[in-house]
Motif scaffolding. Structure first.
Motif, short mmCIF file in Angstrom:
data_model
loop_
_atom_site.label_atom_id
_atom_site.label_comp_id
_atom_site.label_asym_id
_atom_site.label_seq_id
_atom_site.Cartn_x
_atom_site.Cartn_y
_atom_site.Cartn_z
N THR A 88 -10.61 0.85 0.80
CA THR A 88 -10.08 1.73 1.84
C THR A 88 -9.01 2.63 1.24
OG1 THR A 88 -10.51 0.15 3.62
CG2 THR A 88 -8.85 1.84 4.05
N VAL A 89 -9.06 3.91 1.55
CA VAL A 89 -8.04 4.86 1.10
C VAL A 89 -7.49 5.57 2.34
CG1 VAL A 89 -7.57 6.94 -0.26
CG2 VAL A 89 -9.15 5.19 -1.13
N TYR A 90 -6.16 5.66 2.42
CA TYR A 90 -5.54 6.37 3.53
C TYR A 90 -4.52 7.36 3.00
CZ TYR A 90 -1.78 2.86 2.97
OH TYR A 90 -0.78 2.06 2.47
N ARG A 91 -4.25 8.39 3.79
CA ARG A 91 -3.32 9.43 3.40
C ARG A 91 -1.92 9.11 3.92
NH1 ARG A 91 -3.57 14.74 1.68
NH2 ARG A 91 -5.84 14.75 1.76
N LYS A 92 -0.95 9.26 3.05
CA LYS A 92 0.46 9.13 3.44
C LYS A 92 1.17 10.34 2.88
CE LYS A 92 4.45 6.05 3.12
NZ LYS A 92 4.97 4.77 2.50
N ASP A 93 1.56 11.26 3.80
CA ASP A 93 2.05 12.58 3.38
C ASP A 93 0.93 13.26 2.58
OD1 ASP A 93 4.53 12.08 4.62
OD2 ASP A 93 5.22 10.98 2.86
N ASP A 94 1.19 13.59 1.33
CA ASP A 94 0.13 14.22 0.52
C ASP A 94 -0.46 13.25 -0.50
OD1 ASP A 94 0.19 16.73 1.73
OD2 ASP A 94 1.86 17.39 0.47
N LEU A 95 -0.16 11.97 -0.34
CA LEU A 95 -0.63 10.97 -1.29
C LEU A 95 -1.85 10.22 -0.75
CD1 LEU A 95 2.80 9.38 -2.34
CD2 LEU A 95 1.58 11.29 -3.41
N LEU A 96 -2.73 9.82 -1.66
CA LEU A 96 -3.86 8.96 -1.30
C LEU A 96 -3.53 7.55 -1.77
CD1 LEU A 96 -7.03 11.10 -2.15
CD2 LEU A 96 -5.92 10.74 0.08
N ILE A 97 -3.48 6.61 -0.81
CA ILE A 97 -3.08 5.23 -1.08
C ILE A 97 -4.30 4.32 -0.99
CG2 ILE A 97 -1.44 3.40 -0.50
CD1 ILE A 97 -0.12 6.12 -1.08
N GLY A 98 -4.49 3.48 -2.00
CA GLY A 98 -5.61 2.56 -2.02
C GLY A 98 -5.25 1.21 -1.43
N ALA A 99 -6.15 0.64 -0.67
CA ALA A 99 -5.97 -0.68 -0.07
C ALA A 99 -7.28 -1.44 -0.15
CB ALA A 99 -5.51 -0.55 1.39
N ASN A 100 -7.22 -2.72 0.17
CA ASN A 100 -8.44 -3.51 0.24
C ASN A 100 -8.42 -4.30 1.55
OD1 ASN A 100 -10.44 -5.67 -0.09
ND2 ASN A 100 -10.63 -4.87 -2.17
N THR A 101 -9.30 -3.94 2.47
CA THR A 101 -9.38 -4.64 3.75
C THR A 101 -10.51 -5.66 3.78
OG1 THR A 101 -10.83 -2.98 4.78
CG2 THR A 101 -8.45 -2.62 4.95
N ASP A 102 -11.26 -5.79 2.68
CA ASP A 102 -12.36 -6.76 2.63
C ASP A 102 -11.83 -8.18 2.79
OD1 ASP A 102 -14.56 -5.08 2.36
OD2 ASP A 102 -14.36 -4.99 0.18
N GLY A 103 -10.81 -8.53 1.99
CA GLY A 103 -10.29 -9.89 2.02
C GLY A 103 -9.64 -10.24 3.33
N GLN A 104 -8.76 -9.36 3.82
CA GLN A 104 -8.11 -9.60 5.10
C GLN A 104 -9.13 -9.57 6.24
OE1 GLN A 104 -4.99 -10.54 5.93
NE2 GLN A 104 -4.63 -10.77 3.73
N GLY A 105 -10.13 -8.71 6.13
CA GLY A 105 -11.19 -8.67 7.13
C GLY A 105 -11.93 -10.00 7.19
N TYR A 106 -12.23 -10.54 5.99
CA TYR A 106 -12.90 -11.84 5.98
C TYR A 106 -12.00 -12.93 6.55
CZ TYR A 106 -15.16 -16.10 4.93
OH TYR A 106 -15.72 -17.32 5.11
N LEU A 107 -10.73 -12.93 6.15
CA LEU A 107 -9.81 -13.95 6.62
C LEU A 107 -9.71 -13.95 8.15
CD1 LEU A 107 -7.63 -16.10 6.08
CD2 LEU A 107 -5.98 -14.23 5.83
N GLN A 108 -9.58 -12.77 8.73
CA GLN A 108 -9.48 -12.70 10.19
C GLN A 108 -10.77 -13.19 10.86
OE1 GLN A 108 -6.62 -12.14 11.79
NE2 GLN A 108 -5.79 -12.03 9.71
N SER A 109 -11.91 -12.86 10.29
CA SER A 109 -13.18 -13.30 10.87
C SER A 109 -13.31 -14.82 10.77
CB SER A 109 -14.35 -12.61 10.18
OG SER A 109 -14.52 -13.04 8.84
#
Length: 279
Positions: free
Chosen positions: A88-109
């Motif tokens: 997952t990549v999201y914009r913060k101001d003019d920056l592109l920030i990388g994240a990983n929601t796979d692990g947290q997504g699995y944990l919540q499920s």
């Protein structure tokens, strides 16, 4: 004016992310659009430059770019660095920030499935040591778990993943055949491999003989909706779950990072199930 979101990977014809997100935008009355961007490996760098120029607000990343995209981003969250992949990549101001929601997504499920808010008293077996296993194992370790075992055909890969997770949890690596002979010791068994995925639906990642009654068996695969491994487990008294919930949760967490609002997870799941013929 609507915002642009998307999916970067190759190939993308099979992906349900565009349908899931665009349906949710419509249901929430948002004028946004989620677009697949099919980029081959040699096209990735120029593709990300183009997405910056387009002013994209955020995007998901799938195979084969989850690792190779990291140096093309401005920042990467700590958990994604430990996993070694960005989905997952999201914009913060003019920056592109990388994240990983796979692990947290699995944990919540998983927590929803077992009806608890902690894994501290659970003994968990993760089958596999690839990219999906890294996301699952790192996030489970960071959340606090009783004990975590990683089983893989290539023991060295399991041991390397253990080194990453050992900062947070009691974790050990074993050969896959050793896991098969000690299944009764685990409360939760997670298949992170592609064994049993369509079209090779007659294969299982490991036998289920010997599991405890009501062992939780979780398969990240959702095509087919019930793998042969899950069918065998259910017949042995296991509590079983496919990968639909993880897919929805990781998408919902990405949605929240992009827009700061919670989507309707139940509706997102219905959208996916309807497409897969599960409704």
């Amino acid at each position: 004016m609507g915002k642009l979101f998307g999916l970067v990977g190759h190939p993308l014809g099979h992906s349900m992310s565009p349908l899931m997100h665009n349906t949710e935008f419509k249901e929430l009355g948002l004028p946004h659009h989620y677009q697949p961007f099919d980029l081959k490996k040699e096209e990735l760098e120029e593709g990300i430059k183009a997405l910056r120029l387009l002013g994209i607000e955020g995007f998901n990343v799938t195979i084969p770019h989850k690792v190779s995209i990291i140096p093309l981003l401005d920042e990467v969250e700590q958990e994604a660095m430990e996993i070694g992949a960005v989905n997952t990549v999201y914009r913060k101001d003019d920056l592109l920030i990388g994240a990983n929601t796979d692990g947290q997504g699995y944990l919540q499920s998983l927590l929803k499935l077992i009806g608890e808010d902690s894994l501290i008293d659970k003994k968990i077996l993760v089958v596999g040591a690839g990219g999906a296993a890294r996301a699952v194992a790192v996030s489970i370790s960071r959340s606090g778990v009783g004990s975590l075992t990683i089983a893989n055909r290539t023991l060295e890969k399991a041991e390397e993943l253990c080194r990453v997770c050992s900062t947070y949890a009691d974790v050990n690596a074993i050969p896959l055949d050793t896991a098969s002979s000690s299944l009764e010791t685990y409360d939760i068994i997670i298949n992170t491999t592609s064994i049993g995925m369509s079209p090779e639906t007659d294969r299982v990642p490991l036998p289920v003989k010997g599991i405890k009654d009501e062992t939780v068996m979780s398969d990240l695969i959702y095509n087919p909706l019930e793998t042969l491994w899950l069918t065998q487990g259910r017949e042995q008294g296991a509590i079983t779950a496919n990968g639909i919930s993880m897919f929805v949760e990781q998408g919902a967490l990405a949605f929240e990072k992009w827009l700061g609002i919670k989507p309707d997870r139940y509706r997102m799941q219905e959208t996916v199930l309807r497409k897969l013929g599960g409704l």
